[in-house]
Structures are given as structure tokens and as C-alpha cells.
Write an enzyme that holds these catalytic residues in place. Structure first.
Site, PDB file in Angstrom:
ATOM      1  CD  GLU A   1       8.497   3.399 -10.726  1.00 36.91           C
ATOM      2  OE1 GLU A   1       9.412   4.230 -10.782  1.00 36.91           O
ATOM      3  OE2 GLU A   1       8.451   2.597  -9.726  1.00 36.91           O
TER       4      GLU A   1
ATOM      5  CG  ASP B   1       6.783   6.258  -8.592  1.00 38.64           C
ATOM      6  OD1 ASP B   1       6.425   7.518  -8.901  1.00 38.64           O
ATOM      7  OD2 ASP B   1       7.574   5.902  -7.751  1.00 38.64           O
TER       8      ASP B   1
ATOM      9  CD  GLU C   1       8.314   9.830  -7.841  1.00 43.57           C
ATOM     10  OE1 GLU C   1       9.536  10.656  -7.824  1.00 43.57           O
ATOM     11  OE2 GLU C   1       8.947   8.548  -8.492  1.00 43.57           O
TER      12      GLU C   1
END
Length: 286
Positions: free
Chosen positions: A120, A118, A116
């Protein structure tokens, strides 16, 4: 007491530094978001969950969180590399505990050892700025109880609630680059197969309740008296990873690196590699 001329010089330097910071980062000299055609949401994405909390409008998308549910979306197909971007505007006011995200993942295909990457937005209280967190998970480092995140966190040189800004992840076989308004925030180079995502990933976006950790390590929770919490996305971009560089290669130019180092000096607020509480035997790339 310092002589008057020394006081004047000190005041000048302080004001100059503050002015430089307030003006934002130096030009990266190249703007990859302008090289890639924008697409509407339904040209590259589909709802993943919370369909009743999504609304399409002129190619853009609003998703929201309330007491009943959040929402998320996913790209139609996976990608082994590329430039992945969107213009995003986040909720103002009290947003503690709420995460608005844009990320790459293969967690549905590799549920116990997924990768993953990210971006955010960590919700906040009205007296404090948003924190933008970038993170890389590899081969299950974000699964189960063995969480090994590779977080860098930043404040931004603008208010991300006032208008849309361009956020992008560039994923290449040798490097991951995070950009805001075409300014590189972070480069994560491949140093070994063990610490770098190697499998294709889908592109996701979501808004959800992460009260247990999102805001000051869980000190402030989501307060649904302020619902709905809305994340707005438009100008979705999918392109080749080489678009990040003026030379058409996968690496950054010297001017792009200069802008990145400026952001890191002035706006980076956390780096997992310098966190003395972390077990760095688990993050050998540090």
C-alpha cells in the site's frame, strides 16, 4: 574541539554513508521481474468496482479517486502461491488520506476470517515522501474490531511519482517476500499455521479514501480540491513463486538477503514487532 584529522575522517564517513544511501541498495544479483513475461490488464484481471473510474491503455490501467468514488480491480482466478507483480506509478503533490494498493486477498470468499497480503502506498503531503506499507493479515486478523496487523513501512530510495517501478509479492507455502525493483524489502516466513495465510487468494488493486488513518494516523485527510488522484499500473506479471530465487527454489540467495538488510537498515520506518504499544502476545512470530 576534535583534532583536524579526526574531523576530516568523521566528515568522510558521513559523506560516504550519505552517498551510499543516495545510490540506492546494493545489487540483489538476480532480477525475477525480467524472467516473467508481462501481460496486459485484460489478460489476467477484470474491473471489480468503480468502472467509471478506470481506463485501459495499451495493456495498462489507470484508476482514480475523486469525490464520487474510487476504483478497484481483481484477478480472474485465485492462486495458492506465485509471483504477483506490476509496474506502478503514483500521484504526485497532495495525496494525504489516499491509498493506492496492490494486494492478495480472499475477503470476498471468507468475509469474517479472511487472509490478505498488502502493498500500500500511503498518501502524503508535498513536503514528505510516500510511505510504502507492507502488511499480512491472517484468518480474520483484519476483520471486525480485532485488528492484528503485521505492518512494515518503508520510505523508498527513489520518488515513486516520477516513473513506473516494479512492485511484487511472492507468496509461497513457507514464506512471503515483498520486492521493489527486484530488491527484497521484507521476508515473512511461516512460523506456524496460525500466523500464515494458507488459503488461495485473488490479486487486487485499488485506490480509495482512507483519511481516518493513512497519513500520520489520520492527521491529514484527503482534500478533493486536488482531485482526481490517479494510480497507474502496467506490465502485470503472474508467475511461479520459485521465480524469486536464482536457484529456482522459494528462498532468497545470500546476495538478495544482503540487499534486503541494507534497505531495512536505511529505509524501514516502522516495524510492528518493535512497537512497544502493541500487544505482542497476539503476534507470537515476533
Amino acid at each position: 574541539m576534535a583534532p583536524p584529522f579526526l574531523s576530516f575522517i568523521l566528515l568522510f564517513l558521513i559523506n560516504a554513508a550519505a552517498s551510499s544511501s543516495a545510490q540506492g541498495p546494493p545489487s540483489p544479483g538476480y532480477y525475477p521481474s525480467s524472467k516473467i513475461r508481462s501481460m496486459g490488464f485484460d489478460q489476467g484481471y477484470r474491473n471489480l468496482w468503480g468502472p467509471q473510474h478506470q481506463k485501459e491503455d495499451q495493456g495498462g490501467l489507470s484508476i482514480w479517486l475523486d469525490r464520487s468514488s474510487g476504483s478497484g480491480f481483481k484477478s480472474i482466478r485465485p492462486y495458492g502461491s506465485g509471483y504477483f507483480g506490476a509496474a506502478i506509478k503514483v500521484q504526485s503533490g497532495y495525496t494525504a488520506g489516499v491509498i493506492t494498493s496492490f494486494y492478495l486477498s480472499n475477503n470476498e470468499q471468507h468475509q469474517t476470517d479472511h487472509d490478505e497480503i498488502d502493498i500500500e502506498f500511503l498518501g502524503t503531503t508535498p513536503d514528505k515522501p510516500y510511505v510504502l506499507q507492507t502488511n499480512v493479515w491472517t484468518k480474520g486478523s483484519g476483520d471486525g474490531n480485532r485488528l492484528i496487523g503485521r505492518e512494515h513501512r518503508f520510505h523508498l530510495w527513489f520518488d515513486p511519482t516520477h516513473d513506473y517501478h516494479n512492485y511484487a509479492i511472492v507468496y509461497n507455502p513457507t514464506e512471503i517476500i515483498f520486492l521493489v525493483d527486484d530488491v527484497p524489502l521484507r521476508s515473512y516466513p511461516k512460523k506456524s499455521d496460525a500466523t500464515f495465510p494458507l488459503r488461495p487468494m485473488w490479486v487486487y488493486g485499488s485506490i480509495w479514501d482512507a483519511s481516518s488513518w493513512a497519513t500520520e494516523n489520520g492527521k491529514h485527510k484527503a482534500d478533493y480540491n486536488y482531485q482526481p488522484f490517479i494510480g497507474r499500473y502496467k506490465d502485470f506479471k503472474l508467475g511461479p513463486g520459485s521465480a524469486v530465487s536464482p536457484s529456482g527454489t522459494t528462498g532468497l540467495s545470500r546476495q538478495q538477503y544482503t540487499a534486503m538488510y541494507w534497505v531495512q537498515r536505511n529505509y524501514k520506518v516502522y516495524d510492528y514487532c518493535t512497537d512497544s504499544k502493541r500487544d505482542h502476545s497476539q503476534t507470537p512470530e515476533c
